[in-house]
Scaffold this motif. Structure first.
Motif, PDB file in Angstrom:
ATOM      1  N   THR A  85       0.824  -1.206   0.000  1.00 21.47           N
ATOM      2  CA  THR A  85       0.000   0.000   0.000  1.00 21.47           C
ATOM      3  C   THR A  85       0.857   1.254   0.000  1.00 21.47           C
ATOM      4  O   THR A  85       0.581   2.211  -0.728  1.00 21.47           O
ATOM      5  CB  THR A  85      -0.937   0.015   1.222  1.00 21.47           C
ATOM      6  OG1 THR A  85      -1.759  -1.149   1.192  1.00 21.47           O
ATOM      7  CG2 THR A  85      -1.812   1.252   1.226  1.00 21.47           C
ATOM      8  N   SER A  86       1.906   1.258   0.815  1.00 21.09           N
ATOM      9  CA  SER A  86       2.790   2.417   0.877  1.00 21.09           C
ATOM     10  C   SER A  86       3.510   2.629  -0.448  1.00 21.09           C
ATOM     11  O   SER A  86       3.673   3.769  -0.911  1.00 21.09           O
ATOM     12  CB  SER A  86       3.813   2.236   2.002  1.00 21.09           C
ATOM     13  OG  SER A  86       4.707   3.330   2.048  1.00 21.09           O
ATOM     14  N   LEU A  87       3.942   1.541  -1.064  1.00 16.99           N
ATOM     15  CA  LEU A  87       4.633   1.647  -2.352  1.00 16.99           C
ATOM     16  C   LEU A  87       3.698   2.206  -3.421  1.00 16.99           C
ATOM     17  O   LEU A  87       4.077   3.103  -4.191  1.00 16.99           O
ATOM     18  CB  LEU A  87       5.162   0.271  -2.774  1.00 16.99           C
ATOM     19  CG  LEU A  87       6.296  -0.300  -1.911  1.00 16.99           C
ATOM     20  CD1 LEU A  87       6.538  -1.761  -2.253  1.00 16.99           C
ATOM     21  CD2 LEU A  87       7.584   0.513  -2.108  1.00 16.99           C
ATOM     22  N   ILE A  88       2.475   1.691  -3.472  1.00 17.33           N
ATOM     23  CA  ILE A  88       1.491   2.168  -4.452  1.00 17.33           C
ATOM     24  C   ILE A  88       1.158   3.631  -4.193  1.00 17.33           C
ATOM     25  O   ILE A  88       1.041   4.436  -5.115  1.00 17.33           O
ATOM     26  CB  ILE A  88       0.215   1.300  -4.406  1.00 17.33           C
ATOM     27  CG1 ILE A  88       0.539  -0.139  -4.813  1.00 17.33           C
ATOM     28  CG2 ILE A  88      -0.868   1.878  -5.309  1.00 17.33           C
ATOM     29  CD1 ILE A  88      -0.582  -1.122  -4.523  1.00 17.33           C
ATOM     30  N   GLU A  89       1.005   3.962  -2.938  1.00 22.48           N
ATOM     31  CA  GLU A  89       0.653   5.319  -2.542  1.00 22.48           C
ATOM     32  C   GLU A  89       1.705   6.330  -3.009  1.00 22.48           C
ATOM     33  O   GLU A  89       1.388   7.473  -3.330  1.00 22.48           O
ATOM     34  CB  GLU A  89       0.513   5.376  -1.022  1.00 22.48           C
ATOM     35  CG  GLU A  89      -0.012   6.685  -0.473  1.00 22.48           C
ATOM     36  CD  GLU A  89      -0.168   6.628   1.032  1.00 22.48           C
ATOM     37  OE1 GLU A  89      -1.074   7.290   1.550  1.00 22.48           O
ATOM     38  OE2 GLU A  89       0.604   5.894   1.697  1.00 22.48           O
ATOM     39  N   ARG A  90       2.963   5.879  -3.050  1.00 24.04           N
ATOM     40  CA  ARG A  90       4.057   6.765  -3.462  1.00 24.04           C
ATOM     41  C   ARG A  90       4.463   6.573  -4.916  1.00 24.04           C
ATOM     42  O   ARG A  90       5.556   6.950  -5.331  1.00 24.04           O
ATOM     43  CB  ARG A  90       5.254   6.549  -2.527  1.00 24.04           C
ATOM     44  CG  ARG A  90       4.986   7.050  -1.116  1.00 24.04           C
ATOM     45  CD  ARG A  90       6.130   6.823  -0.155  1.00 24.04           C
ATOM     46  NE  ARG A  90       6.280   5.418   0.211  1.00 24.04           N
ATOM     47  CZ  ARG A  90       7.409   4.721   0.064  1.00 24.04           C
ATOM     48  NH1 ARG A  90       8.473   5.284  -0.463  1.00 24.04           N
ATOM     49  NH2 ARG A  90       7.460   3.461   0.454  1.00 24.04           N
TER      50      ARG A  90
ATOM     51  N   GLU B 190      -6.006   5.855  -4.521  1.00 18.30           N
ATOM     52  CA  GLU B 190      -6.458   6.962  -5.373  1.00 18.30           C
ATOM     53  C   GLU B 190      -7.557   7.764  -4.680  1.00 18.30           C
ATOM     54  O   GLU B 190      -7.575   8.999  -4.729  1.00 18.30           O
ATOM     55  CB  GLU B 190      -6.958   6.417  -6.714  1.00 18.30           C
ATOM     56  CG  GLU B 190      -5.843   5.939  -7.633  1.00 18.30           C
ATOM     57  CD  GLU B 190      -6.391   5.322  -8.908  1.00 18.30           C
ATOM     58  OE1 GLU B 190      -7.615   5.050  -8.957  1.00 18.30           O
ATOM     59  OE2 GLU B 190      -5.611   5.110  -9.836  1.00 18.30           O
ATOM     60  N   VAL B 191      -8.461   7.044  -4.030  1.00 15.09           N
ATOM     61  CA  VAL B 191      -9.531   7.726  -3.296  1.00 15.09           C
ATOM     62  C   VAL B 191      -8.943   8.564  -2.165  1.00 15.09           C
ATOM     63  O   VAL B 191      -9.293   9.733  -1.984  1.00 15.09           O
ATOM     64  CB  VAL B 191     -10.539   6.695  -2.727  1.00 15.09           C
ATOM     65  CG1 VAL B 191     -11.484   7.357  -1.727  1.00 15.09           C
ATOM     66  CG2 VAL B 191     -11.332   6.053  -3.853  1.00 15.09           C
ATOM     67  N   ALA B 192      -8.042   7.949  -1.394  1.00 15.90           N
ATOM     68  CA  ALA B 192      -7.455   8.657  -0.258  1.00 15.90           C
ATOM     69  C   ALA B 192      -6.649   9.876  -0.706  1.00 15.90           C
ATOM     70  O   ALA B 192      -6.658  10.909  -0.041  1.00 15.90           O
ATOM     71  CB  ALA B 192      -6.563   7.710   0.544  1.00 15.90           C
ATOM     72  N   ASN B 193      -5.960   9.748  -1.841  1.00 19.14           N
ATOM     73  CA  ASN B 193      -5.148  10.866  -2.326  1.00 19.14           C
ATOM     74  C   ASN B 193      -5.995  12.036  -2.801  1.00 19.14           C
ATOM     75  O   ASN B 193      -5.495  13.158  -2.932  1.00 19.14           O
ATOM     76  CB  ASN B 193      -4.227  10.393  -3.464  1.00 19.14           C
ATOM     77  CG  ASN B 193      -3.095   9.522  -2.950  1.00 19.14           C
ATOM     78  OD1 ASN B 193      -2.717   9.605  -1.784  1.00 19.14           O
ATOM     79  ND2 ASN B 193      -2.554   8.670  -3.820  1.00 19.14           N
ATOM     80  N   GLN B 194      -7.277  11.772  -3.074  1.00 24.56           N
ATOM     81  CA  GLN B 194      -8.159  12.853  -3.496  1.00 24.56           C
ATOM     82  C   GLN B 194      -8.604  13.722  -2.310  1.00 24.56           C
ATOM     83  O   GLN B 194      -9.069  14.830  -2.490  1.00 24.56           O
ATOM     84  CB  GLN B 194      -9.417  12.277  -4.187  1.00 24.56           C
ATOM     85  CG  GLN B 194      -9.132  11.572  -5.506  1.00 24.56           C
ATOM     86  CD  GLN B 194      -8.643  12.534  -6.580  1.00 24.56           C
ATOM     87  OE1 GLN B 194      -9.090  13.673  -6.644  1.00 24.56           O
ATOM     88  NE2 GLN B 194      -7.723  12.071  -7.414  1.00 24.56           N
ATOM     89  N   ILE B 195      -8.445  13.184  -1.121  1.00 29.05           N
ATOM     90  CA  ILE B 195      -8.843  13.928   0.077  1.00 29.05           C
ATOM     91  C   ILE B 195      -7.682  14.826   0.490  1.00 29.05           C
ATOM     92  O   ILE B 195      -6.687  14.373   1.039  1.00 29.05           O
ATOM     93  CB  ILE B 195      -9.209  12.974   1.237  1.00 29.05           C
ATOM     94  CG1 ILE B 195     -10.247  11.954   0.763  1.00 29.05           C
ATOM     95  CG2 ILE B 195      -9.728  13.757   2.431  1.00 29.05           C
ATOM     96  CD1 ILE B 195     -11.524  12.574   0.250  1.00 29.05           C
ATOM     97  N   LYS B 196      -7.809  16.102   0.203  1.00 30.65           N
ATOM     98  CA  LYS B 196      -6.721  17.041   0.462  1.00 30.65           C
ATOM     99  C   LYS B 196      -6.654  17.457   1.930  1.00 30.65           C
ATOM    100  O   LYS B 196      -5.599  17.827   2.428  1.00 30.65           O
ATOM    101  CB  LYS B 196      -6.885  18.288  -0.420  1.00 30.65           C
ATOM    102  CG  LYS B 196      -6.909  17.979  -1.916  1.00 30.65           C
ATOM    103  CD  LYS B 196      -5.626  17.289  -2.354  1.00 30.65           C
ATOM    104  CE  LYS B 196      -5.640  17.011  -3.860  1.00 30.65           C
ATOM    105  NZ  LYS B 196      -4.435  16.251  -4.287  1.00 30.65           N
ATOM    106  N   HIS B 197      -7.789  17.430   2.622  1.00 27.25           N
ATOM    107  CA  HIS B 197      -7.828  17.886   4.009  1.00 27.25           C
ATOM    108  C   HIS B 197      -8.566  16.858   4.875  1.00 27.25           C
ATOM    109  O   HIS B 197      -9.707  17.094   5.301  1.00 27.25           O
ATOM    110  CB  HIS B 197      -8.516  19.246   4.103  1.00 27.25           C
ATOM    111  CG  HIS B 197      -7.909  20.297   3.228  1.00 27.25           C
ATOM    112  ND1 HIS B 197      -6.689  20.887   3.508  1.00 27.25           N
ATOM    113  CD2 HIS B 197      -8.345  20.856   2.065  1.00 27.25           C
ATOM    114  CE1 HIS B 197      -6.399  21.776   2.563  1.00 27.25           C
ATOM    115  NE2 HIS B 197      -7.389  21.770   1.683  1.00 27.25           N
ATOM    116  N   PRO B 198      -7.926  15.695   5.148  1.00 27.75           N
ATOM    117  CA  PRO B 198      -8.603  14.644   5.919  1.00 27.75           C
ATOM    118  C   PRO B 198      -8.995  15.081   7.323  1.00 27.75           C
ATOM    119  O   PRO B 198     -10.001  14.638   7.864  1.00 27.75           O
ATOM    120  CB  PRO B 198      -7.575  13.509   5.958  1.00 27.75           C
ATOM    121  CG  PRO B 198      -6.261  14.165   5.672  1.00 27.75           C
ATOM    122  CD  PRO B 198      -6.570  15.305   4.750  1.00 27.75           C
TER     123      PRO B 198
END
Length: 516
Positions: free
Chosen positions: A224-229, A260-268
């Protein structure tokens, strides 16, 4: 920082084996828990050693050895409490930085940073020449604890096959209890070493730090971390390696979608302020408030001090702490095998009831037998040790591991990591408050302090039964629909006009549906 990837259906859909790679990664990462546990256990032991008190806390040494000193107040010293509690203040700050580091650089480097901080803290403590140097070492240890507690549970969650995730997660708590036990054993043997026994105890913290640092070079980063980065190919390769099967495409696609969903959240953190986020925010954080106000860290931090207060000698009090530490470790194993069968709520309620009965009984005994200057009869003191073991047993398979587990389950994907940070920070803050205040509370409240924590256990039992939903067997991404919207009270927070799921999330879910 980071994201816990989940599937859109049952978590059992993904093919996976419990591979040797996962087992090794979990075992090494869990040493972050052993670091934490060792520090919890070691601090209470050294604060009961005369050489340590004479060097850093001479006033406490005088009170402790004064023939007519109040039993309940002999250890009441704000600097002695600061020695224990300063670590948790540093951990609150460090966990915030660690959450950002997890997201930007990965879970593995964050664990490495935790071990380096902890190692520096151990070196400063073992070579401490004065109180400021001792406290500085504690602050570095706190930075290590903050980074470790933020990264290790996240790492184990992401590396584990879904059907083994609960049991492997509890390994972190298990290693905390093992660390406490090891620390109690070390204190028992070093207490008779004159002049530098306390240095050996404090320096021992470097051992799990070195093991975690060296071992971290042998473990993989989470997919997950690798994909996230942006390292999707490496993430896919790592996923195949840790799952032990080649058919990982479905899980890989879900990880990509989730990131991808999480990265769309700019201000969690801003998302946490919205009405639908209030129920998981309250439950996910208050579970950690309750965890600390069971009184467990009072027992774990100050077990030798408590036993000396009752009239045990230094060695006998440390041996009693070893016994309770052993009970703590063995009892935690029970949670691994029961949490997914009995459910979270039952374990929490029954555990609280056992702890409450033990606390009240201890309070009654000490109120009757422990006056300001007398000692508890030997036979009665042994009964108190037995009751503390009963109390520790009730905590170890309930509020101990389940506090961390529940807070990682209740948040929806878009606020899970920011919400989990608040849970960790709440835990460290409450630990700091209890550690800083307990010895003064013991002095002023005396035996009634046990009734104070027993009252909290009643409150938390009522809250669990009435307000905490059962999350056993519920897929993480179905938590809102199947748990929160069906709860008798929390469902009022999920009126149609209140639900504002991010547009980016809705769009991505619709795009993925034809492929699922």
């Amino acid at each position: 920082g980071g994201v816990i990837a989940t599937g859109s259906g049952s978590e059992q859909d993904f093919p996976a084996k419990l591979t040797l790679q996962v087992f090794i990664c979990t075992a090494i990462a869990a040493f972050g828990g052993l670091m934490f546990g060792y520090d919890i256990g070691i601090s209470g032991g050294v604060t009961g050693m005369d050489d340590f008190l004479l060097k850093f806390f001479p006033n406490v040494y005088v009170k402790k050895n004064h023939a007519h000193e109040n039993n309940y107040c002999k250890f009441d010293d704000e600097y002695l409490q600061l020695f224990t509690s300063s670590l948790y203040l540093a951990a609150i700050v460090a966990s915030g930085g660690a959450s950002l580091m997890c997201k930007k650089y990965g879970r593995k480097p964050t664990m490495q940073a935790a071990s380096i901080f902890f190692f520096i803290g151990a070196i400063l403590n073992v070579s401490a020449m004065n109180l400021p140097m001792l406290i500085l070492g504690r602050l570095f240890l706190g930075a290590g604890v903050g980074c470790g507690n933020q990264a290790v549970p996240l790492f184990i969650t992401e590396i584990s096959p879904p059907k083994f995730r609960g049991g492997l997660n509890i390994c972190f708590q298990l290693l905390i209890t093992v660390g406490i036990l090891v620390a109690n054993c070390v204190n028992y043997f070093t207490s008779n070493i004159k002049n530098y026994g306390w240095r050996i105890s404090l320096g021992g913290a470097a051992v799990p730090a070195v093991i975690l640092l060296v071992g971290s070079f042998a473990i993989v980063e989470t997919p997950t971390s690798l994909i996230e980065r942006g390292k999707k190919e490496k993430g896919l390769k790592t996923l195949k390696r840790i799952r032990g099967v080649d058919d990982v495409q479905k899980e890989f696609e879900e990880m990509v979608r989730a990131t991808e969903v999480a990265n769309q959240i700019k201000h969690p953190f801003r998302e946490l302020m919205k009405k639908p986020s209030i129920p998981p925010m309250i439950c996910g954080t208050i579970i950690h408030v309750f965890q600390q106000f069971t009184g467990i860290n009072v027992v774990m931090f100050y077990a030798p001090v408590l036993f000396q207060t009752m009239g045990f000698g230094s060695s006998a009090s440390l041996l009693s702490a070893v016994i309770t530490g052993t009970v703590n470790s063995l009892s935690t194993v029970i949670a691994i095998f029961t949490v997914d069968k009995a459910g979270r709520k039952k374990l929490l309620v029954f555990g609280a009831l056992i702890c409450m009965v033990a606390q009240c009984t201890i309070g009654v005994i000490l109120k009757k037998y422990l006056t300001e200057t007398s000692k508890v009869p030997n036979s009665i003191a042994k009964v108190v040790v037995l009751l503390i073991c009963v109390y520790v047993n009730g905590f170890a398979w309930s509020w101990g591991p389940l506090g961390w587990l529940i807070s990682s389950e209740v948040f929806p994907l878009e606020t899970r990591t920011s919400g989990y940070f608040f849970a960790v920070a709440t835990n460290m803050l409450c630990t700091f408050i209890i550690a800083q205040a307990f010895l003064s509370m013991l002095c002023h409240m005396r035996a009634y302090i046990y009734f104070f924590f027993a009252a909290w256990l009643i409150v938390m039992s009522i809250f669990v039964m009435a307000m905490l939903p059962e999350t056993k067997g519920v897929p993480l991404d179905e938590m809102v629909e199947r748990v929160w919207k069906k709860h008798w009270f929390w469902k009022s927070f999920f009126k149609s006009s209140d639900i504002e799921r991010p547009k980016a999330m809705v769009q991505l879910e619709h795009q993925e549906k034809p492929n699922q």
